[in-house]
Design a protein around this motif. Structure first.
Motif, short mmCIF file in Angstrom:
data_model
loop_
_atom_site.label_atom_id
_atom_site.label_comp_id
_atom_site.label_asym_id
_atom_site.label_seq_id
_atom_site.Cartn_x
_atom_site.Cartn_y
_atom_site.Cartn_z
N ALA A 91 45.77 -62.92 47.99
CA ALA A 91 44.48 -63.26 47.40
C ALA A 91 43.52 -62.07 47.46
N MET A 92 43.74 -61.18 48.44
CA MET A 92 42.90 -59.97 48.55
C MET A 92 43.42 -58.85 47.67
N GLY A 93 44.43 -59.13 46.87
CA GLY A 93 44.94 -58.14 45.94
C GLY A 93 46.00 -57.23 46.52
N MET A 94 46.51 -57.57 47.69
CA MET A 94 47.55 -56.74 48.29
C MET A 94 48.92 -57.19 47.77
N GLN A 95 49.86 -56.26 47.84
CA GLN A 95 51.22 -56.60 47.39
C GLN A 95 52.03 -57.05 48.60
N VAL A 96 52.47 -58.28 48.57
CA VAL A 96 53.08 -58.87 49.75
C VAL A 96 54.57 -59.14 49.54
N THR A 97 55.37 -58.74 50.52
CA THR A 97 56.80 -59.06 50.50
C THR A 97 57.16 -59.77 51.80
N LEU A 120 52.01 -74.28 50.96
CA LEU A 120 51.67 -72.87 51.21
C LEU A 120 52.69 -71.95 50.54
N ARG A 121 53.96 -72.38 50.63
CA ARG A 121 55.03 -71.58 50.04
C ARG A 121 54.85 -71.50 48.53
N GLN A 122 54.51 -72.64 47.93
CA GLN A 122 54.28 -72.68 46.48
C GLN A 122 53.10 -71.79 46.10
N THR A 123 52.03 -71.86 46.90
CA THR A 123 50.85 -71.03 46.64
C THR A 123 51.23 -69.55 46.71
N ALA A 124 52.02 -69.20 47.72
CA ALA A 124 52.46 -67.82 47.87
C ALA A 124 53.23 -67.37 46.63
N GLN A 125 54.11 -68.23 46.15
CA GLN A 125 54.89 -67.88 44.95
C GLN A 125 53.97 -67.74 43.74
N ASP A 126 52.99 -68.64 43.63
CA ASP A 126 52.05 -68.57 42.51
C ASP A 126 51.24 -67.28 42.54
N LEU A 127 50.96 -66.79 43.74
CA LEU A 127 50.15 -65.58 43.88
C LEU A 127 51.00 -64.31 43.75
N GLY A 128 52.29 -64.47 43.53
CA GLY A 128 53.15 -63.31 43.31
C GLY A 128 53.71 -62.68 44.57
N VAL A 129 53.72 -63.42 45.66
CA VAL A 129 54.36 -62.92 46.89
C VAL A 129 55.86 -62.87 46.65
N ARG A 130 56.48 -61.73 46.99
CA ARG A 130 57.92 -61.60 46.76
C ARG A 130 58.70 -62.11 47.97
N PHE A 131 59.73 -62.87 47.68
CA PHE A 131 60.58 -63.42 48.74
C PHE A 131 61.92 -62.71 48.73
N ASP A 163 63.37 -63.48 45.00
CA ASP A 163 63.44 -62.28 44.18
C ASP A 163 64.68 -61.47 44.42
N GLN A 164 65.07 -61.37 45.68
CA GLN A 164 66.21 -60.51 46.00
C GLN A 164 66.97 -61.03 47.19
N LEU A 165 68.23 -60.64 47.21
CA LEU A 165 69.01 -60.77 48.43
C LEU A 165 69.21 -59.33 48.89
N ALA A 166 68.77 -59.00 50.07
CA ALA A 166 68.85 -57.62 50.50
C ALA A 166 68.95 -57.52 52.01
N GLY A 167 68.92 -56.30 52.49
CA GLY A 167 69.10 -56.08 53.92
C GLY A 167 68.06 -55.17 54.52
N VAL A 168 68.39 -54.64 55.67
CA VAL A 168 67.43 -53.92 56.49
C VAL A 168 66.90 -52.66 55.81
N THR A 169 67.75 -52.02 55.02
CA THR A 169 67.31 -50.77 54.38
C THR A 169 66.19 -51.04 53.37
N THR A 170 66.35 -52.12 52.63
CA THR A 170 65.32 -52.50 51.66
C THR A 170 64.02 -52.81 52.38
N TYR A 171 64.16 -53.51 53.50
CA TYR A 171 62.96 -53.84 54.28
C TYR A 171 62.26 -52.57 54.75
#
Lengths: 176, 81
Positions: free
Chosen positions: A47-53, A122-133, A155-163
């Protein structure tokens, strides 16, 4: 056998996107209160305009599994584990005072009375706000969780390197 | 089709093993040589490009072989430093 050429530069382009403030949250816990805190921070930051993963791993995966889904594994050990560890954001227990669901039920009632959104909301709100899972493939494999038992919009299935590639650009990195 | 100089089999290993094995193997290569990493961990699709971006090696390509039973991914990395 069919071979598909994938485009690795797409994954790189995502990382190069210059957004000033990145937030990464590792959700390891499957406790309702902890997962709630994670989603509150995620939605707040978005909501503060940050990009969240958000990276879901181990018990945290239960928050992004479909309700009541069990293990898709074939071996009996992981099947039994999956039967005990059912998925679903609705079913997460409190970290304390769960009391076989009684305590958690009461907490949910109090939350409703105070117009607090619950975890699925909350999860739905996060998805609506563009939070990447992002779901961790290693824990999925260990726990016999298959892709089709996860909710829509992972959005993705990934591992530690992506994180890590993401977290090193993050201004806020949390482990919950 | 990308020609690889060295092939690394990581089938059956979960993250982070394929990446750790890659980081060890790449040390044995000459500059400019291409390493092919074979993995059945789907995370490699995102992890290998991320690893390359962080380490400075070049991600040359990524292939997905879909069989009925399981998917196998091939990541091609050129040693760049």
């Amino acid at each position: 056998m069919s071979t598909v050429q994938l485009e690795p530069s797409a994954a790189l382009a995502e990382l190069r996107e210059a957004k000033p403030d990145r937030v990464t949250i590792v959700v390891l816990s499957g406790d309702m209160d902890r997962v709630m805190a994670a989603f509150i921070i995620a939605t707040g930051a978005a909501a503060m305009g940050m990009q969240v993963t958000m990276f879901f791993t181990f018990w945290g995966l239960n928050a992004i599994r479909r309700r009541g889904t069990t293990s898709g594994a074939r071996d009996w050990l992981r099947r039994m584990f999956g039967w005990l560890n059912k998925g679903g954001a609705e079913l997460l227990p409190l970290s304390r005072f769960h009391f076989f669901g009684l305590g958690t039920g009461m907490m949910k009632r109090v939350m409703r009375q105070h117009r607090m959104p619950d975890v699925p909301e909350l999860r739905q709100t996060a998805q609506d706000l563009g939070v990447r899972f992002i779901a961790c493939t290693t824990s999925m494999g260990l726990m016999g969780i298959t892709k089709d038992t996860l909710i829509e919009g992972i959005d993705q299935l990934a591992g530690v390197t992506t994180y890590l590639a993401e977290a090193r650009q993050g201004s806020v990195n949390l482990f919950i | 089709m990308i020609q690889a100089d060295v092939k690394l089999d990581t089938l059956g290993y979960f993250c982070p093993m394929p990446i750790i094995m890659t980081s060890k193997k790449i040390k044995e290569l000459q500059l400019g040589q291409v390493l092919e990493v074979v993995s059945d961990d789907e995370g490699i699709k995102k992890d290998m490009p991320a690893w390359c971006q962080t380490t400075g090696h070049e991600m040359v390509g990524l292939e997905e072989d879909a069989d009925q039973a399981k998917r196998v991914y091939k990541a091609f990395v050129r040693k760049a430093k």
